[in-house]
Scaffold this motif. Structure first.
Motif, PDB file in Angstrom:
ATOM      1  N   VAL A 180       0.733  -1.670   0.474  1.00 34.33           N
ATOM      2  CA  VAL A 180       0.093  -0.684   0.180  1.00 34.33           C
ATOM      3  C   VAL A 180       0.828   1.041  -0.101  1.00 34.33           C
ATOM      4  O   VAL A 180       0.583   2.202  -0.773  1.00 34.33           O
ATOM      5  CB  VAL A 180      -1.211  -0.068   1.240  1.00 34.33           C
ATOM      6  N   LEU A 181       1.408   1.428   0.774  1.00 37.02           N
ATOM      7  CA  LEU A 181       3.271   2.338   0.979  1.00 37.02           C
ATOM      8  C   LEU A 181       3.592   2.574  -1.195  1.00 37.02           C
ATOM      9  O   LEU A 181       4.031   3.952  -1.117  1.00 37.02           O
ATOM     10  CB  LEU A 181       4.297   1.558   1.480  1.00 37.02           C
ATOM     11  N   SER A 182       4.195   1.393  -1.834  1.00 33.65           N
ATOM     12  CA  SER A 182       4.238   1.620  -2.702  1.00 33.65           C
ATOM     13  C   SER A 182       3.152   2.247  -3.694  1.00 33.65           C
ATOM     14  O   SER A 182       3.923   2.950  -4.602  1.00 33.65           O
ATOM     15  CB  SER A 182       4.787   0.001  -3.508  1.00 33.65           C
ATOM     16  N   ALA A 183       2.137   2.042  -3.755  1.00 36.66           N
ATOM     17  CA  ALA A 183       1.261   2.337  -4.006  1.00 36.66           C
ATOM     18  C   ALA A 183       0.838   3.504  -3.830  1.00 36.66           C
ATOM     19  O   ALA A 183       0.656   4.471  -5.124  1.00 36.66           O
ATOM     20  CB  ALA A 183      -0.378   1.097  -4.161  1.00 36.66           C
ATOM     21  N   LEU A 222       6.281  14.033   4.692  1.00 37.40           N
ATOM     22  CA  LEU A 222       5.626  13.924   5.595  1.00 37.40           C
ATOM     23  C   LEU A 222       4.893  15.879   5.633  1.00 37.40           C
ATOM     24  O   LEU A 222       4.162  16.019   6.504  1.00 37.40           O
ATOM     25  CB  LEU A 222       6.504  13.484   6.695  1.00 37.40           C
ATOM     26  N   LEU A 223       6.137  16.907   5.427  1.00 33.64           N
ATOM     27  CA  LEU A 223       5.618  17.852   5.878  1.00 33.64           C
ATOM     28  C   LEU A 223       5.510  18.499   4.601  1.00 33.64           C
ATOM     29  O   LEU A 223       6.147  20.239   4.867  1.00 33.64           O
ATOM     30  CB  LEU A 223       7.406  18.639   6.830  1.00 33.64           C
ATOM     31  N   GLN A 224       5.222  18.113   3.337  1.00 32.68           N
ATOM     32  CA  GLN A 224       4.309  19.443   2.418  1.00 32.68           C
ATOM     33  C   GLN A 224       3.826  20.194   2.917  1.00 32.68           C
ATOM     34  O   GLN A 224       2.288  19.410   3.550  1.00 32.68           O
ATOM     35  CB  GLN A 224       4.440  18.570   1.396  1.00 32.68           C
ATOM     36  N   MET A 259       1.728   9.560   0.130  1.00 36.23           N
ATOM     37  CA  MET A 259       2.168   8.839   0.765  1.00 36.23           C
ATOM     38  C   MET A 259       1.607   8.596   2.226  1.00 36.23           C
ATOM     39  O   MET A 259       1.778   7.609   3.182  1.00 36.23           O
ATOM     40  CB  MET A 259       3.385   9.337   1.017  1.00 36.23           C
ATOM     41  N   CYS A 260       1.066   9.809   2.863  1.00 36.50           N
ATOM     42  CA  CYS A 260       0.761   9.443   4.434  1.00 36.50           C
ATOM     43  C   CYS A 260      -0.238   9.036   4.530  1.00 36.50           C
ATOM     44  O   CYS A 260      -0.468   8.772   5.721  1.00 36.50           O
ATOM     45  CB  CYS A 260       0.572  11.138   4.616  1.00 36.50           C
ATOM     46  N   VAL A 297      -9.742  12.875  -3.436  1.00 39.05           N
ATOM     47  CA  VAL A 297      -9.581  12.190  -2.854  1.00 39.05           C
ATOM     48  C   VAL A 297      -8.976  11.164  -2.719  1.00 39.05           C
ATOM     49  O   VAL A 297      -8.902  10.363  -4.011  1.00 39.05           O
ATOM     50  CB  VAL A 297     -11.553  11.647  -2.391  1.00 39.05           C
ATOM     51  N   SER A 298      -8.618  10.498  -1.466  1.00 38.87           N
ATOM     52  CA  SER A 298      -7.867   9.304  -1.653  1.00 38.87           C
ATOM     53  C   SER A 298      -8.219   8.206  -1.009  1.00 38.87           C
ATOM     54  O   SER A 298      -8.274   8.807   0.694  1.00 38.87           O
ATOM     55  CB  SER A 298      -6.545   9.438  -1.889  1.00 38.87           C
ATOM     56  N   ALA A 299      -7.648   6.888  -0.899  1.00 36.47           N
ATOM     57  CA  ALA A 299      -8.001   5.728   0.213  1.00 36.47           C
ATOM     58  C   ALA A 299      -7.270   4.927  -0.104  1.00 36.47           C
ATOM     59  O   ALA A 299      -6.788   4.446  -0.535  1.00 36.47           O
ATOM     60  CB  ALA A 299      -9.566   5.372   0.147  1.00 36.47           C
ATOM     61  N   ALA A 300      -6.364   4.681   1.428  1.00 41.84           N
ATOM     62  CA  ALA A 300      -5.787   3.470   1.650  1.00 41.84           C
ATOM     63  C   ALA A 300      -6.692   2.352   2.064  1.00 41.84           C
ATOM     64  O   ALA A 300      -6.736   2.756   3.658  1.00 41.84           O
ATOM     65  CB  ALA A 300      -4.747   3.514   2.272  1.00 41.84           C
TER      66      ALA A 300
END
Ligand SMILES: Cc1cc2nc3c(=O)[nH]c(=O)nc-3n(C[C@H](O)[C@H](O)[C@H](O)COP(=O)(O)OP(=O)(O)OC[C@H]3O[C@@H](n4cnc5c(N)ncnc54)[C@H](O)[C@@H]3O)c2cc1C
Ligand code: SF4
Length: 353
Positions: A97-100, A120-122, A172-173, A250-253
């Motif tokens: 899920v992180l690669s994706a 993380l800090l963008q 990524m976050c 919108v995104s979803a992990a």
């Protein structure tokens, strides 16, 4: 011309101890800032949105490795590039899920420069944050929020305040939130570990602060606890306006731990671009435990996650969109489809029986 001092950090201790940098948020004028890939900070400096007096370049620090931890997790160096992280064999196989999520973001060139710590800090992509001619509480505390009553198509539907309705833009976050990552930080006071759900803040009455970092804090690593029970059924869904190079609407992990007879033993779902931080609600995830991976059961999770959602008019469409994204991301996870974008989507397609 605005003069800017520049220094290369000699080692980790010097970077964390000797320099009182501003964290990746807070007042935008003055102060010292770390620079990593520079893909966000330098853009903001060019637009005069952030105007540090001094940059401390941390690129020479030995924080670019990706290593396994004693408990079987993974430690990602803060300076490992997003591309190296996404394509690392351990990340691809054990934390897909992180690669994706990483590969759904930005462009190959940007991912080659961007670092894990910097990601993380963008800062938010709110148009008014970038426009120094208009009020913005995040850029100039107390000046007002131009997005409320203004152009708010991309703004928050959860956790916003009367002072700011911006969203956190990182892909990524969202995956790191689902993975229960931990952020390792070093400062003059020592080291500490911040659980991911406590790393980013909701805006409240201090929208100028994006994270809980203190001045001088250097992110050294991001730790991924083992989560192999989810790796066969993990997926990242990104909905955007253009096919490439765009931030999510919108995104979803989504991550599912399924028993051999198809019962959900555990579930995790994090939403992106709907709030000032990645959005998770363990009570909603718990609704799935002991049940089958059906669209009806997934819809209940979507309803629970979006129950308190509030739109601004122009972004009302995000509420049903996010509900459907929850269902679709969980369906993809159940079917073993890793992504709806880019290379991993094509690979998932090719692997179909
Ligand atoms: C055109 C474009 C499109 C993009 N599209 C996407 C997208 O679709 N999805 C997405 O997720 N992202 C996207 N991005 C954002 C990109 O992922 C970020 O710019 C990048 O991850 C930032 O990393 P960096 O190393 O370049 O950070 P920098 O710009 O170097 O730093 C960012 C901030 O982090 C601080 N910082 C950096 N490292 C540390 C550290 N170790 N400790 C403490 N503070 C630190 C800096 O002081 C600064 O405040 C896009 C960017 C651009 C320019
Ligand atoms: S939403 Fe936040 S970042 Fe955007 S104008 Fe309002 S205060 Fe600024």
């Amino acid at each position: 011309m605005t003069p800017i001092a520049y220094e290369k950090a000699a080692d980790i201790d010097a970077a964390a101890a000797g320099i009182q940098t501003m964290p990746g948020s807070g007042p935008v004028i003055g102060g010292i800032r770390f620079v990593a890939g520079g893909t966000n900070l330098l853009d903001l400096m060019k637009a005069q949105v952030m105007r540090p007096e001094k940059l401390v370049d941390i690129n020479g620090l030995p924080l670019d490795r990706i290593e396994t931890t004693e408990d079987g997790g993974l430690m990602l160096g803060a300076l490992a590039r997003n591309a190296d992280t996404a394509y690392h064999p351990m990340v691809r196989t054990r934390f897909p899920v992180l690669s994706a999520a990483i590969l759904a973001g930005a462009s190959p060139q940007l991912r080659n420069m961007a670092t894990n710590g910097g990601n993380l800090l963008q800062r938010t992509r709110c148009y008014y944050f970038y426009d120094t001619g208009v009020p913005c509480n995040k850029r100039t505390p107390g000046s007002g929020c131009s997005a409320i009553g203004g152009l708010s198509r991309q703004h928050a539907i959860l956790g916003a305040s009367e002072h700011c309705i911006a969203t956190h833009p990182s892909d990524m976050c969202v995956a790191l939130a689902a993975l229960d990552a931990r952020v390792h930080v070093k400062s003059a006071g020592g080291t500490r570990v911040i659980p991911f759900d406590q790393f980013h803040r909701l805006p409240g009455d201090r929208p100028d602060l994006d994270s809980t970092l203190e001045p001088g804090d250097l992110i050294t690593h991001i730790e991924l606890p083992p989560s192999d029970e989810f790796s066969a059924h993990s997926s990242y869904l990104k909905i955007r306006e253009r096919a490439s190079y765009a931030f999510a609407l919108v995104s979803a992990a989504a991550m599912l731990d399924l028993s051999e007879d198809g019962i959900i033993r555990a579930a995790r779902i994090a939403l992106g671009s709907v709030a000032h931080k990645p959005w998770r609600q363990p009570e909603a995830e718990a609704l799935l435990v002991g049940n089958r991976p059906t669209p009806e059961n997934f819809a209940q999770v979507g309803d629970a996650l979006l129950r308190d959602a509030v739109g601004q008019g122009a972004n009302d469409y995000k509420i049903p969109m996010a509900r459907r994204a929850v269902v679709r991301a969980l369906e993809m996870a159940a079917a073993g489809i890793r992504s709806n974008t880019g290379l991993l989507a094509a690979e998932s397609e090719a692997e179909k029986p």
